[in-house]
Write an enzyme that holds these catalytic residues in place. Structure first.
Site, PDB file in Angstrom:
ATOM      1  N   PHE A 148      36.826  45.519  83.929  1.00  7.81           N
ATOM      2  CA  PHE A 148      36.063  44.963  82.803  1.00  7.81           C
ATOM      3  C   PHE A 148      34.578  44.809  83.110  1.00  7.81           C
ATOM      4  O   PHE A 148      33.759  44.724  82.197  1.00  7.81           O
ATOM      5  CB  PHE A 148      36.641  43.585  82.410  1.00  7.81           C
ATOM      6  CG  PHE A 148      36.193  42.458  83.309  1.00  7.81           C
ATOM      7  CD1 PHE A 148      34.971  41.817  83.091  1.00  7.81           C
ATOM      8  CD2 PHE A 148      36.953  42.050  84.395  1.00  7.81           C
ATOM      9  CE1 PHE A 148      34.532  40.793  83.929  1.00  7.81           C
ATOM     10  CE2 PHE A 148      36.525  41.041  85.247  1.00  7.81           C
ATOM     11  CZ  PHE A 148      35.311  40.404  85.006  1.00  7.81           C
ATOM     12  N   GLU A 175      41.203  46.453  79.148  1.00  3.78           N
ATOM     13  CA  GLU A 175      41.651  45.978  77.829  1.00  3.78           C
ATOM     14  C   GLU A 175      40.894  44.713  77.407  1.00  3.78           C
ATOM     15  O   GLU A 175      41.191  44.131  76.379  1.00  3.78           O
ATOM     16  CB  GLU A 175      43.166  45.740  77.832  1.00  3.78           C
ATOM     17  CG  GLU A 175      43.681  44.666  78.769  1.00  3.78           C
ATOM     18  CD  GLU A 175      43.930  45.150  80.198  1.00  3.78           C
ATOM     19  OE1 GLU A 175      43.099  45.929  80.729  1.00  3.78           O
ATOM     20  OE2 GLU A 175      44.928  44.715  80.792  1.00  3.78           O
ATOM     21  N   ARG A 176      39.923  44.281  78.240  1.00  2.90           N
ATOM     22  CA  ARG A 176      39.170  43.084  77.850  1.00  2.90           C
ATOM     23  C   ARG A 176      37.858  43.433  77.148  1.00  2.90           C
ATOM     24  O   ARG A 176      37.351  42.657  76.356  1.00  2.90           O
ATOM     25  CB  ARG A 176      38.926  42.203  79.074  1.00  2.90           C
ATOM     26  CG  ARG A 176      40.221  41.463  79.431  1.00  2.90           C
ATOM     27  CD  ARG A 176      40.078  40.642  80.648  1.00  2.90           C
ATOM     28  NE  ARG A 176      40.508  41.366  81.830  1.00  2.90           N
ATOM     29  CZ  ARG A 176      40.435  40.927  83.062  1.00  2.90           C
ATOM     30  NH1 ARG A 176      39.913  39.744  83.293  1.00  2.90           N
ATOM     31  NH2 ARG A 176      40.857  41.646  84.082  1.00  2.90           N
ATOM     32  N   CYS A 280      31.039  43.799  91.680  1.00  7.24           N
ATOM     33  CA  CYS A 280      31.704  44.060  92.959  1.00  7.24           C
ATOM     34  C   CYS A 280      30.686  44.138  94.087  1.00  7.24           C
ATOM     35  O   CYS A 280      31.051  44.108  95.252  1.00  7.24           O
ATOM     36  CB  CYS A 280      32.492  45.346  92.889  1.00  7.24           C
ATOM     37  SG  CYS A 280      31.423  46.747  92.595  1.00  7.24           S
ATOM     38  N   GLU A 379      37.999  36.730  97.008  1.00  2.00           N
ATOM     39  CA  GLU A 379      36.961  37.188  96.073  1.00  2.00           C
ATOM     40  C   GLU A 379      37.028  36.251  94.861  1.00  2.00           C
ATOM     41  O   GLU A 379      38.034  36.232  94.135  1.00  2.00           O
ATOM     42  CB  GLU A 379      37.244  38.635  95.632  1.00  2.00           C
ATOM     43  CG  GLU A 379      36.191  39.144  94.660  1.00  2.00           C
ATOM     44  CD  GLU A 379      36.492  40.534  94.098  1.00  2.00           C
ATOM     45  OE1 GLU A 379      37.640  40.805  93.728  1.00  2.00           O
ATOM     46  OE2 GLU A 379      35.548  41.342  94.028  1.00  2.00           O
TER      47      GLU A 379
HETATM   48  P1  NAD Z   1      41.874  44.498  87.444  1.00  2.00           P
HETATM   49  O1  NAD Z   1      42.398  45.004  88.727  1.00  2.00           O
HETATM   50  O2  NAD Z   1      42.524  43.306  86.830  1.00  2.00           O
HETATM   51  O3  NAD Z   1      41.955  45.650  86.313  1.00  2.00           O
HETATM   52  C1  NAD Z   1      41.456  46.951  86.546  1.00  2.00           C
HETATM   53  C2  NAD Z   1      42.281  47.947  85.731  1.00  2.00           C
HETATM   54  O4  NAD Z   1      43.637  47.891  86.172  1.00  2.00           O
HETATM   55  C3  NAD Z   1      42.287  47.638  84.237  1.00  2.00           C
HETATM   56  O5  NAD Z   1      42.136  48.842  83.525  1.00  2.00           O
HETATM   57  C4  NAD Z   1      43.659  47.016  84.007  1.00  2.00           C
HETATM   58  O6  NAD Z   1      44.176  47.290  82.733  1.00  2.00           O
HETATM   59  C5  NAD Z   1      44.513  47.652  85.083  1.00  2.00           C
HETATM   60  N1  NAD Z   1      45.588  46.767  85.548  1.00  2.00           N
HETATM   61  C6  NAD Z   1      45.543  45.414  85.666  1.00  2.00           C
HETATM   62  N2  NAD Z   1      46.710  44.940  86.135  1.00  2.00           N
HETATM   63  C7  NAD Z   1      47.509  46.015  86.328  1.00  2.00           C
HETATM   64  C8  NAD Z   1      48.847  46.165  86.818  1.00  2.00           C
HETATM   65  N3  NAD Z   1      49.578  45.119  87.193  1.00  2.00           N
HETATM   66  N4  NAD Z   1      49.348  47.411  86.905  1.00  2.00           N
HETATM   67  C9  NAD Z   1      48.623  48.482  86.533  1.00  2.00           C
HETATM   68  N5  NAD Z   1      47.359  48.388  86.056  1.00  2.00           N
HETATM   69  C10 NAD Z   1      46.797  47.180  85.956  1.00  2.00           C
HETATM   70  O7  NAD Z   1      40.298  44.268  87.651  1.00  2.00           O
HETATM   71  P2  NAD Z   1      39.274  43.575  86.660  1.00  2.00           P
HETATM   72  O8  NAD Z   1      39.531  42.101  86.643  1.00  2.00           O
HETATM   73  O9  NAD Z   1      39.213  44.301  85.378  1.00  2.00           O
HETATM   74  O10 NAD Z   1      37.890  43.871  87.416  1.00  2.00           O
HETATM   75  C11 NAD Z   1      37.384  43.064  88.442  1.00  2.00           C
HETATM   76  C12 NAD Z   1      37.765  43.596  89.806  1.00  2.00           C
HETATM   77  O11 NAD Z   1      37.298  44.929  89.964  1.00  2.00           O
HETATM   78  C13 NAD Z   1      37.134  42.811  90.941  1.00  2.00           C
HETATM   79  O12 NAD Z   1      38.073  42.650  91.965  1.00  2.00           O
HETATM   80  C14 NAD Z   1      35.978  43.703  91.391  1.00  2.00           C
HETATM   81  O13 NAD Z   1      35.555  43.520  92.725  1.00  2.00           O
HETATM   82  C15 NAD Z   1      36.577  45.040  91.194  1.00  2.00           C
HETATM   83  N6  NAD Z   1      35.549  46.060  91.088  1.00  2.00           N
HETATM   84  C16 NAD Z   1      35.365  46.869  92.167  1.00  2.00           C
HETATM   85  C17 NAD Z   1      34.375  47.824  92.129  1.00  2.00           C
HETATM   86  C18 NAD Z   1      34.166  48.738  93.305  1.00  2.00           C
HETATM   87  O14 NAD Z   1      33.423  49.684  93.141  1.00  2.00           O
HETATM   88  N7  NAD Z   1      34.788  48.517  94.441  1.00  2.00           N
HETATM   89  C19 NAD Z   1      33.567  47.971  90.999  1.00  2.00           C
HETATM   90  C20 NAD Z   1      33.791  47.126  89.907  1.00  2.00           C
HETATM   91  C21 NAD Z   1      34.804  46.171  89.968  1.00  2.00           C
END
Ligand code: NAD
Length: 494
Positions: A148, A175-176, A280, A379
């Protein structure tokens, strides 16, 4: 209330057996309804991508490049509109939303150089009358699954290079805050991208699992939290797919005694609280070396008092709300528990008052944080900066290298020798030297180490060309080059 559609084969599709509210984080009110894709809807999107693949593969490199040149123009012209969409669903301030679009544009610019990037290699006369060359061919249908916190930049990290390499894509955004992805798909279409090359499906675990298990999806690019990244990596790899899964972070800023403390405090505040800490690459830990702690903490707190927190559409706001009420409660629970873990809460963001609704929290600063505490290990992904005091460079370095995450890190110092040593010794994928958020420019690749990335390949830039292509090596002999004869021996070069 607007219903946000999927984009499948160039058409807006409103298939939704389940729906989910999309909030405006600045007001806390629902503004849209999102249809969550079923297995069938995702399979339809994969089929559309698969159907478009032969045509897109055959499209000349010049024509493909044209799409990216056009897209660059369109993205620049439409930045205010797209930034407004990002702010309304994510909450970040408009200038920050425009900033992420500008960083995403770097990936579009990189992709427009695809004629150069897709060049193969050639060796002449490897054996008498025999030449060898290699070509880079697309892997097929690519699934892009995004978080998101950067609803424009992170999708562009993936889809620009994937499409440039001749692949077709199914994008599953967060989805957010899903609307930005639909807007990007519309811009790609306007830029000349044929229908079916970029498809967007909205959804949750059901959609993701369908992509991970689909036989037609050949590669998965994922960015999100570490537990999900690990899951994606394992399931996609078990299904024989190429996969890169970028996870969470805890980025440390090591402050040496000779650092310019005003510059350091400015950088720490900007990097910790920008986008409400939902980056991130946010700095979430300051490691103060050898007695700089008191003065640095005072300078950081002084600057925090000046920050303007409010609705991202207000040009005076420097920081907006968190993404959801749950995120706000989670972040505040870390601040609430910090004192019991032996730390000193210097600024308590929970005390900030905000008129109206919305998922706002204030900025927090926690000093004397212990390295076995949750505030240090986890985190938090919110506007909470931890300060750890250490006696020496070696102690600070060890702490960083021992941490589970290794995304970005920075050192603040005037000493080039120490900076060089840090660059050489630190275990993180991206390093800043007096630069707090060292996100590589689009001509390099982005990626962390340790639990910040699962897979071999970093994202965007040169490594993305490798990730999104398969190489083929062709060995050639022509009848008129040299006389031939029957030879049952294993081919050896003569
Ligand atoms: P998230 O892991 O909750 O969601 C990411 C994606 O995974 C979304 O599209 C979501 O629909 C999907 N998802 C969520 N739960 C799932 C499940 N149980 N099974 C399959 N798919 C699932 O992450 P978020 O809250 O949207 O984003 C924040 C996180 O992303 C933080 O941890 C941040 O550090 C990380 N991030 C990392 C980078 C990087 O480059 N390393 C960049 C941006 C964000």
């Amino acid at each position: 209330m607007a219903h946000i559609p999927h984009v499948i084969g160039g058409e807006k599709v409103e298939a939704a057996e389940r729906t989910q509210p999309i909030f405006n984080p600045a007001t806390g009110e629902q503004q849209h309804e999102l249809g969550i894709a079923s297995v069938e809807t995702v399979e339809r999107a994969v089929a559309a991508a698969q159907a478009a693949l032969p045509m897109w593969r055959k499209t000349s490199l010049t024509k493909r490049a044209d799409v990216f040149f056009n897209l660059r123009q369109l993205l620049k012209q439409r930045t205010p509109e797209l930034a407004a969409i990002v702010t309304s669903e994510h909450g970040k301030v408009l200038s920050d939303a425009a900033g992420e679009i500008a960083r995403g544009l770097e990936n579009v610019e990189f992709a427009s150089g695809l004629l150069h990037l897709l060049k193969g290699e050639r060796d002449e006369q490897v054996s008498t009358g025999v030449d060898v060359h290699s070509v880079k061919q697309p892997v097929g249908v690519v699934a892009a699954i995004t978080p998101f916190n950067f609803p424009v930049m992170v999708p562009l990290w993936m889809i620009a290079s994937a499409i440039a390499c001749g692949n077709t894509v199914v994008l599953k955004p967060s989805e957010r805050d899903p609307s930005a992805s639909v807007f990007i798909a519309d811009l790609f279409r306007e830029a000349g991208l044929p229908d079916g090359v970029l498809n967007v499906v909205h959804g949750d675990k059901v959609a993701v699992d369908t992509l991970l298990d689909s036989r037609d999806v050949k590669a998965i690019s994922f960015v999100g939290s570490t537990p999900i990244a690990k899951y994606i990596y394992e399931r996609a790899a078990a299904n024989g797919k190429r996969v890169q899964a970028l996870g969470g972070a805890k980025n440390h800023m090591l402050v040496m005694p000779d650092a310019d403390l005003d510059m350091t405090a400015d950088a720490a505040v900007s990097a910790a609280y920008g986008s409400a800490g939902e980056r991130c690459m946010a700095v979430s830990v300051v490691v103060a070396v050898g007695g700089v702690g008191d003065e640095l903490v005072a300078k950081i707190a002084e600057r925090m008092a000046e920050l303007k927190i409010g609705d991202g559409t207000d040009p005076a706001s420097e920081m907006g709300p968190l993404i959801t009420q749950e995120a706000k409660e989670r972040v505040e629970s870390y601040v609430a528990g910090a004192a019991a873990e032996g730390a000193t809460v210097v600024v308590d963001g929970r005390e900030a008052e905000f008129a109206g609704g919305g998922f706002f929290t204030g900025v927090s600063l926690i000093d004397h944080v212990k390295t076995d505490s949750k505030v240090y290990r986890d985190e938090i992904f919110g506007p909470v900066l931890a300060v750890v005091r250490v006696d020496s460079y070696d102690e600070g370095l060890q702490l960083i290298n021992d941490h589970q995450f290794g995304n970005g890190t920075a050192i603040f110092t005037r000493d080039g020798g120490v900076a060089r040593q840090f660059e050489f010794e630190v275990e993180a994928g991206m390093v800043g030297i007096n630069v707090p958020i060292p996100v590589p420019v689009g001509s390099f690749s982005f990626g962390g180490w340790k639990d910040s990335l699962f897979g071999d390949s970093h994202i965007y830039g040169p490594e993305s060309i490798h990730f999104y292509t398969r190489s083929k090596v062709v060995t050639t002999r022509w009848p008129n080059a040299e006389p031939s004869k029957v030879d049952l021996g294993f081919p050896s070069n003569s």
